[in-house]
Design an enzyme around this catalytic site. Structure first.
Site, mmCIF file in Angstrom:
data_model
loop_
_atom_site.group_PDB
_atom_site.id
_atom_site.type_symbol
_atom_site.label_atom_id
_atom_site.label_comp_id
_atom_site.label_asym_id
_atom_site.label_seq_id
_atom_site.Cartn_x
_atom_site.Cartn_y
_atom_site.Cartn_z
ATOM 1 N N PRO A 71 0.829 -1.212 0.000
ATOM 2 C CG PRO A 71 -0.014 -1.040 2.173
ATOM 3 C CD PRO A 71 0.739 -1.961 1.264
ATOM 4 C CG HIS A 72 2.032 3.029 -3.114
ATOM 5 N ND1 HIS A 72 1.992 1.701 -3.506
ATOM 6 C CD2 HIS A 72 1.713 3.760 -4.212
ATOM 7 C CE1 HIS A 72 1.666 1.637 -4.795
ATOM 8 N NE2 HIS A 72 1.488 2.864 -5.244
ATOM 9 N N PRO A 73 0.404 5.874 -0.932
ATOM 10 C CG PRO A 73 1.013 7.793 0.236
ATOM 11 C CD PRO A 73 1.377 6.368 0.026
#
Lengths: 215, 578
Positions: A130-132
């Site tokens: 997960p990452h922005p």
């Protein structure tokens, strides 16, 4: 503050050769101090501003240390993450992180979920990253990568349909660093045996050793 | 044979060379004709202003009592009213506007300016205002030049040249100083010393000076006798330059402060000027020499006829500074020339007298210092050593003091530059950010239309993954893309150089969204931006392109560094030749 030629070149963001040429041509303010040529930082800044030359401190890439490792050290490895859904897992993960106070955790969660909604970051084998989407949005001081071992694997909506048991959350300062770490991690995950290694819920030391070995 | 090869075979022939030379000769001849025309017109303008002011001075000397107090106020109110309402000229400082018109390259000055400053300054200064006439006559001359150019539908380059002719003739006629006119135009107005600028400005100055001499006689404004100086004096004159520059700097500070003070008065502009004029009138009750241009005092000082004490001179300096502050600070129409001459001569006189008090050393007469002091203040204020030297040389016929003039004007100019950036005229433009040096890449680009350097850019939606991007644009040839959101609002630029490392790793295709790769920190340009702004903005980033965003947040296009480079290169080449 006095600077020598190399420091002046760094300060102005140009090659040393340029400084040497400008000295020869007599267009850059410099002075002799005890036989040595040196520059006054304030004068250079004023001069650079006048001629519309930006002063930029070169971001020296720390080439000696793998950025992924450095970020992992800052993010840490967290075990026993308890959650039943993807979003709850992300929320729990965020709460375990050490983040600057000005960072809005609610905003971060929203950004992570937003990214998941486009295409799942569960790329397969039970691991998700997960990452922005856009790095520069968050008020971070340093990039960090945090590894979370879930207590129980859960349905993440991963691309291969498998339940996810491990999260690598990537929070970075700017796009280049982000992509480098993302690709380094993806490369490490492709190495046969790494995913199985992750199932053993390794701690930080073990994880770093393994990643370094992967190259 | 292709057309290119055709033209190449023409270029080398003597016929082609002769053809170009004939074109250039015709241009030169036409410039001389127009220089003559403008010279004649500005010559008349200078004579008109001179005569009017001096008639009013005679009138003024005949008046006494309370009328005398109110006269400067009436003159200022009338002058400024006519300037603003009849001639529609409401710019405050004229000469900076002329310079800006020249450096920006468009060469257009309002028609009304041909007479507005002439009338208003005649009324303001003629009625006793403590200001000079150089600013107004220079503006008048420039406006005349611009008007003539527009009547004959001339190109921008010619318009600018005619403005320079106008200013040259104006000074030449007003002060009977032809060389100064030409030098002032080149040094202060044009700021460039190209040989093709000499033809029209010399012509105009000569014709204007001759018109002035025919109508008013060939008089020297400040006649004097020759003085001998020693080598020791030269060192003292260099010091005088520094002192004079300092004095000039103080005067400008007082003027700026006075302007700020008067701007707080809640009255319409002409009445504020009237207020200033009233204060001058009151001052003149006590000290009559505080009024007007102050040339009577100057003549006394430089001729050695002054009988009073140094204290009296110092006092008069203070009072005249006050008077000038009241006249110019309140918005009255006038220049700093006459005040500078007075200041310089008074400071010089005091300096010269003080030198004599130093034991063991002998210096020349204080009158010499008074004269050189005048030139130094001018040189320091205008950052124009040549104009300073020549104006005094011509209005005082002082070749005997040429060496002191050269050295003092030089030291004054250097001191002036140390004290303040830009001259008294360009300071305003520099602080506004509108000052561009002529012939520089930035200045040339200011005139180029943004569309000449704008390139189209494909838009990539934020949520596309790298995989989508590759399949859609894989065969494309572009290297810059724009990231947009669902509504088409610009988010950032995608540079292929950033994408390349990941293009060939398929495992990353679903993992990377285009929003992660885009650079959202690239500085923007607005839709109204011009290429020179792009040029300056590129100084703040190493990226190869800048986005142009309209008022709705949408991308209009990108300005690529390579295209900007080509454009600049072309403009520089084209303008160098002209």
């Amino acid at each position: 503050m006095s600077l020598d030629i190399q420091q002046a070149a760094d300060f102005l963001g140009v090659e040393q050769q340029k400084i040497e040429r400008w000295l020869r041509q007599g267009v850059i303010p410099a002075r002799q101090q005890g036989g040595q040529l040196c520059f006054e930082q304030d004068q250079l800044a004023s001069w650079a501003n006048k001629i519309n030359l930006p002063c930029r401190k070169q971001q020296k890439a720390h080439a000696h240390e793998n950025p992924l490792i450095a970020a992992l050290k800052r993010g840490g490895v967290h075990g026993d993450l308890v959650a039943t859904t993807r979003d709850k897992a992300l929320e729990a993960a965020i709460s375990r992180l050490q983040l600057p106070p000005k960072l809005d955790r609610g905003q971060l969660l929203a950004l992570l979920i937003e990214r998941e909604e486009i295409v799942s970051t569960g790329t397969g084998g039970g691991v998700a990253i997960p990452h922005p989407q856009q790095s520069q949005v968050l008020p971070l001081d340093h990039s960090l990568v945090a590894c979370f071992h879930l207590d129980q694997p859960l349905d993440y909506g991963a691309l291969d349909g498998q339940d996810v048991f491990c999260l690598f959350m990537i929070l970075s300062l700017e796009a280049t660093a982000h992509l480098k770490m993302l690709s380094a991690l993806a490369r490490a995950l492709k190495v046969p045996g790494f995913v199985n290694f992750l199932k053993t819920k390794p701690d930080l030391e073990a994880l770093i050793t393994h990643i370094e070995a992967a190259g | 044979m292709s057309r290119h090869e055709d033209s190449r075979s023409l270029v080398g022939t003597s016929k082609a060379i002769v053809a170009l030379r004939m074109y250039e000769a015709r241009e030169g001849f036409q410039l001389m004709l127009f220089g003559t025309l403008v010279g004649g017109l500005t010559g008349l303008a200078g004579v008109l202003l001179n005569l009017t002011v001096h008639e009013m001075e005679h009138f003024r000397h005949g008046i006494s009592g309370w009328w005398a107090v109110w006269l400067p106020a009436i003159g200022a109110i009338l002058g400024l009213s006519l300037q603003r309402f009849v001639f529609r000229d409401s710019l405050s400082h004229g000469v900076p506007n002329v310079i800006e018109s020249v450096t920006s390259g468009n060469g257009i000055l309002p028609r009304g300016m041909c007479l507005s400053r002439l009338v208003s300054s005649a009324l303001t200064v003629g009625s006793g205002g403590a200001a000079g006439l150089e600013g107004p006559i220079v503006v008048t001359g420039g406006a005349i030049g611009s008007y003539v150019a527009r009547i004959f539908n001339m190109s921008q380059r010619r318009r600018v040249l005619l403005i320079a002719c106008g200013t040259s003739g104006a000074i030449a006629s007003m002060f009977n100083a032809p060389i100064t006119g030409m030098i002032f135009s080149l040094e202060v107005i044009l700021g460039e010393w190209k040989s093709r600028n000499l033809v029209p400005t010399i012509t105009s100055a000569a014709v204007a000076a001759q018109v002035s001499r025919l109508l008013m006689g060939d008089k020297v404004p400040f006649p004097r006798e020759e003085i001998v100086h020693t080598s020791a004096d030269l060192a003292a004159f260099v010091l005088l330059g520094l002192v004079a520059a300092g004095a000039g700097w103080i005067m400008i500070k007082i003027l700026a402060w006075s302007e700020k003070l008067f701007s707080r008065v809640p009255l319409p502009a002409p009445l504020v000027a009237g207020l200033g004029g009233l204060m001058v009138g009151l001052l003149a009750l006590i000290v009559p020499q505080a009024q007007g241009e102050g040339y009577d005092s100057v003549r006394l000082y430089i001729n050695g006829d002054f009988q009073g004490t140094l204290l009296a001179v110092a006092l008069l300096i203070g009072l005249r500074l006050l008077a000038t502050g009241c006249t110019l600070g309140s918005g009255g129409s006038g220049g700093v020339f006459a005040p500078s001459l007075f200041l310089g001569s008074a400071v010089g006189l005091i300096f010269g007298n003080l030198l004599h008090k130093i034991p063991l050393l002998t210096f020349t007469k204080p009158e010499a210092y008074a004269l050189v002091g005048m030139a130094s203040v001018i040189a320091g204020l205008m950052s124009a050593p040549l104009s300073g030297i020549f104006i005094i040389l011509e209005i005082c016929k002082s070749y005997d003091l040429i060496l002191p003039l050269m050295l003092a004007c030089l030291s004054a100019t250097l001191a002036g530059r140390f004290l303040e950036e830009g001259s008294v005229y360009t300071r305003e433009l520099i602080s506004q950010g509108t000052f561009r040096r002529r012939g520089s890449g930035v200045q040339l680009l200011a005139d180029v239309d943004i569309s000449e350097v704008l390139s189209p850019c494909s838009e990539v939606e934020m949520h596309q993954t790298l995989g989508d991007f590759v399949s859609r644009y894989g065969t494309d040839q572009k290297d810059v893309y724009a990231l947009v959101d669902k509504e088409g609002i610009y988010q950032g630029l995608i540079f292929l150089e950033d994408v390349r490392p990941y293009l060939f790793d398929q495992t990353l295709y679903p993992l990377i969204t285009m929003a992660s790769i885009a650079d959202c920190r690239v500085p923007h340009l607005g839709a109204e931006a011009t290429p020179d702004m792009a040029w300056i903005t590129f100084g703040g980033t190493k990226r190869p392109a800048l986005p142009v965003i309209d008022g709705h947040g949408r991308l209009v296009g990108v300005v690529r560094k390579d295209r900007l480079f080509d454009s600049t290169r072309t403009e520089l080449s084209v303008h160098e030749e002209s």
